[in-house]
Enzyme design. Sequence first.
Site, PDB file in Angstrom:
ATOM      1  N   ASP A   1      46.130  95.742 128.152  1.00  0.00           N
ATOM      2  CA  ASP A   1      47.580  95.855 127.939  1.00  0.00           C
ATOM      3  C   ASP A   1      47.926  95.791 126.454  1.00  0.00           C
ATOM      4  O   ASP A   1      49.077  96.004 126.074  1.00  0.00           O
ATOM      5  CB  ASP A   1      48.320  94.714 128.656  1.00  0.00           C
ATOM      6  CG  ASP A   1      48.285  94.884 130.161  1.00  0.00           C
ATOM      7  OD1 ASP A   1      48.272  96.039 130.611  1.00  0.00           O
ATOM      8  OD2 ASP A   1      48.266  93.873 130.876  1.00  0.00           O
ATOM      9  N   ASP A  47      54.617  93.624 134.680  1.00  0.00           N
ATOM     10  CA  ASP A  47      53.477  93.606 135.587  1.00  0.00           C
ATOM     11  C   ASP A  47      53.950  93.039 136.919  1.00  0.00           C
ATOM     12  O   ASP A  47      54.962  92.353 136.956  1.00  0.00           O
ATOM     13  CB  ASP A  47      52.414  92.638 135.042  1.00  0.00           C
ATOM     14  CG  ASP A  47      51.403  93.384 134.201  1.00  0.00           C
ATOM     15  OD1 ASP A  47      51.593  94.577 134.038  1.00  0.00           O
ATOM     16  OD2 ASP A  47      50.463  92.749 133.707  1.00  0.00           O
ATOM     17  N   ASP A  96      48.995  91.025 130.656  1.00  0.00           N
ATOM     18  CA  ASP A  96      48.083  89.883 130.606  1.00  0.00           C
ATOM     19  C   ASP A  96      46.664  90.317 130.285  1.00  0.00           C
ATOM     20  O   ASP A  96      45.885  89.543 129.771  1.00  0.00           O
ATOM     21  CB  ASP A  96      48.113  89.113 131.947  1.00  0.00           C
ATOM     22  CG  ASP A  96      47.852  90.030 133.123  1.00  0.00           C
ATOM     23  OD1 ASP A  96      47.567  91.221 132.892  1.00  0.00           O
ATOM     24  OD2 ASP A  96      47.937  89.578 134.273  1.00  0.00           O
TER      25      ASP A  96
END
Length: 1184
Positions: free
Chosen positions: A794, A469, A790
């Site tokens: 996901d 990310d 997070d």
Amino acid sequence: MGDLTNSDYYAKNQGNDVSSNHEGGFGVSVMELRDLMELRGSEAVVKIQEEYGDMDGLCQRLRTSPTEGLTGDDLDKRKEVYGENLIPPKKPKTFLQLVWEALQDVTLIILEVAALISLGLSFYQPPGGDTCGTAAAGAEDEGEAEAGWIEGAAILLSVVCVVLVTAFNDWSKEKQFRGLQSRIEQEQKFQVVRGAQVIQLPVADIVVGDIAQIKYGDLLPADGVLIQGNDLKIDESSLTGESDHVKKDADKDPMLLSGTHVMEGSGRMLVTAVGVNSQTGIIFTLLGAGEPVEEEKKKEKGKIQDGNMENNQTKVKKQDGAAAMEMQPLKSAEGGEMEEKEKKKANVSKKEKSVLQGKLTKLAVQIGKAGLVMSAITVIILVLYFAVDNFVLQKRPWLTECTPIYVQYFVKFFIIGVTVLVVAVPEGLPLAVTISLAYSVKKMMKDNNLVRHLDACETMGNATAICSDKTGTLTTNRMTAVACYVGDVHYKEIPDPGALTAKSLDILVNAISLNSAYTTKILPATKEGGLPMQVGNKTECGLLGLVLDLKRDYQPIRNQIPEEKLYKVYTFNSARKSMSTVIKLSDGSFRMYSKGASEIVLKKCTKILNQEGEPRVFRPRDKDEMVKKVIEPMACDGLRTICVAYRDFPADPEPLWDNENDILNELTAVCVVGIEDPVRPEVPDAIIRCQRAGITVRMVTGDNINTARAIAIKCGIIHPGEDFLCIDGKEFNRRIRNEKGEVEQERMDKVWPKLRVLARSSPTDKHTLVKGIIDSCLTDQRQVVAVTGDGTNDGPALKKADVGFAMGIAGTDVAKEASDIILTDDNFSSIVKAVMWGRNVYDSISKFLQFQLTVNVVAVIVAFTGACITQDSPLKAVQMLWVNLIMDTFASLALATEPPTEALLMRKPYGRNKPLISSTMTKNILGHGIYQLVIIFSLLFVGEQIFDIDSGRHAPLHSPPSEHYTIIFNTFVLMQLFNEINARKIHGERNVFDGIFRNPIFCSIVFGTFAIQVIATIPNCKLRFLRGAGQLTKKNEMPGDEDMNEDNEEIDHAERELRRGQVLWFRGLNRIQTQIRVVNAFRSSLYEGLEKPDSRPSIHNFMTHPEFRIEDSTPHIPLIDDTDLEEDPSLRNTHQPQTGSQPQSPNKNNNAVDSGINLTIDTTSKSAASSGPASPLHSLETSL
């Protein structure tokens, strides 16, 4: 659900918990609340209205306030009446249970049985002396028969050692995981309102009556009833198996259940059941009452587990499943898996075995088979040789009274065979894996990696790709507004409030203050001079920061319109990429504030506020210009751009709020804000280290492509001029899907190798990418992919990846639940440390293997050839077990705890198909093996000539240890010790001592093993403290001379023939003279050393013994030896040849073993009175 949770079962089970009278002065009992929680939808609404009037009525009965929460003065009472929010863990296994489990190992059982048979037979005395032939050799002599039990007992003792070590390892491992479990639980906190303040509480402290604030991504820690909700959607699949998200509404379906996930929206709930009374708790209790198998399955699905230590392929496996089960202090918060989910999951295949596990299992099986074959051949050859020699060549009949003697031999052969097997099977392997992983996990915690599944740690070492990310992982996740476009002006920094018109400013401040989660706040800095604390969603914090920079405050506006007065909220989700809040104005009309990704919100705008703060038309070409002149320049500076807008609706007719497409349209743009999220300072360096280590880093983000590219360049993920792909989700899907919209692997293979940045991506894109890379066959090695995430969405990608990293700070509970490792500091550089530790685990196992296989090869060949050529293994069973103990247990500890070095990141990943034993290792193993075998066989076959000692070969049954074999044993062990140092390097490095002192465990184990080895082979007569014991055991009577001599004649006739010759003759003569001098010199003091001179044949008698004459005609030398040893116990001890008790004597070659006499005194009680260090004979020995 109702069918699962029958209340009668519980009424019985809960005892005093479940009381129908209202305990503690609360207006509702546990049972009533439990019945209420079993209802769903409208039934529940009706029940609440009938029983309690409404939610306020229920709150009053529970003595709590829906807005201010509990006061906090009756918490203990609530815990007493309604229970605590934890499900009590099962008791851990006791140490004795673990010992019992370790004893179940097959090889150990075989050894125990063999040792017991050997022990029993060693006490058997055959009736006749000469009838059993060579079989009985040496068993006649009482002292030796007594010594026979030592081998059996020593094997049992070794087994006890091995079992205790194994049990202790399991016990400490279990303890570690319980620690890990509680650590993860302490990390899980939840927001509740107490005394009108929102506070974060550990999940275990939540009580019935608490008002909990729930938001997107939460895992509900208890059962409750929704008081107020905004667009709340819950994933109840963990309870019901239904994958569709369930919409929750205070008026239609207010029931919220523990263990379910909040997928969208926010709200507040009244906690009505905790711990064992919650829906999750009830099911866990049912499971607890069910089969242990079920529990093991359940755990394998894997909470905070020990990843069920599959690496421990062999014996440890059984224990771990159970250990994992018990390591669950099952907080209801953690416990969202229900039986239906189990069924569903059962069909889904578990992640494939980790790389190392697969390789180790294969290797262990191969070695095991080879060991079994070798040990079987050894036993067969020994038995055949013995049978042929005795019953065919020497034509002896099989006598019934001799059967136990023969059996004793067969047991001895069997023990040798089992020992070969024990040494061949590297049972230290699972131990090394366990120790290495457990040690790494412990150390990784210090590096901010909280490992939830053990094998993830090792898999990480093989990672070839990391999909990371952007926000929070590569950047600091501390958002600050640095630029904005307001009233037709593009401000490069935040403008002075005076520069904006009052109207624009008011709309902007209201839009930001009201249209953000009320849980998001900016608090004053905790330290002086520190930055203000950002709580909640970081992007919203950046916008609230903008309000503060414009010298306004958001709190009074929020107080004016509290959360429950918000008319309608469209919460942020990955599909909308925006958030909108509707409020009712005083005149009855409505205003909706919207914010979100700038290009998405701008598309829906038809007007924009001008410099005066008045709306003006906003045409498509204006939008294009704005994108080019404002949004792209901001994005190219790495800023995230957020557009704030609003729309007014008339009071009548009221809009259809559920018709989202019509509502979120025709907006008026207020401003575009550029928010900066700086790159973490340590990230660029960490990414360079990854690239050097052969790992490709890809950035997958929901941000604008320009922002993403700018950040990727700052991080070093892409370098200008390189051939790489930066695309957004739309383009990505266009490239990988066919006309039917299906993903094609061939198309995917054209995209992923060059892809470095995927922007504006949805969670599905992330999952598709991860799956595509893993399933790809482009490279010869299958890619091992690590993913960071997070958000709740996901979850699928984290689960699909080989290793999923969840963010400890920003991560939602759902993401943590799906992950293998939690980054407690949300930092990318911690991932690099995980790679280092993972590679270190792999290397540690390889080091141990190199060492272990060298030992195995050498020990097995020595035992096998020794047994076949000399009918006895040069390394005895006890010695082999000692070697096994130091080589397996200690070495695995020493080599598995080597700390990682930076050099680990200088090579490419091993990959899935590379063999566990590299060519360099094979070279090392063979080279060392050959060198050790040459040395040992030289010692075995010519050692007696080199050192001028007696040969230990062809020793009869129960013969005491010989100096010869002791030398072989010592040499063998010391070669292993030095090889342990060699094994520290497996990549062909020259300097094996490099960094040896960085590992204190290694040093202490090597020195400790050396010390024990030295002590173990010191002859007992040199151990002062045994002297007293020696004096007590010296009273045994002497067997008659003649018997003894006859036996000698018979036992080793061949040996005596060999001893003829001049050399021995002179030695004998020399020895007699020495003895006469000894006797004369020390006669008086000898009497003091013995009890009474007349209690034994006196020295005078000995001197005048007729056999003492020397005649040339007969080779009487051996008999001289016999006699001195026969007649006088003191002398008999003096001339003991074993294990070097008389190293200084020049005549040591002519000793009792040569003469065919088996000495009575066993190794444990050899130190007779007279040869103790203080005795006169001791000084004689020294002078000799």
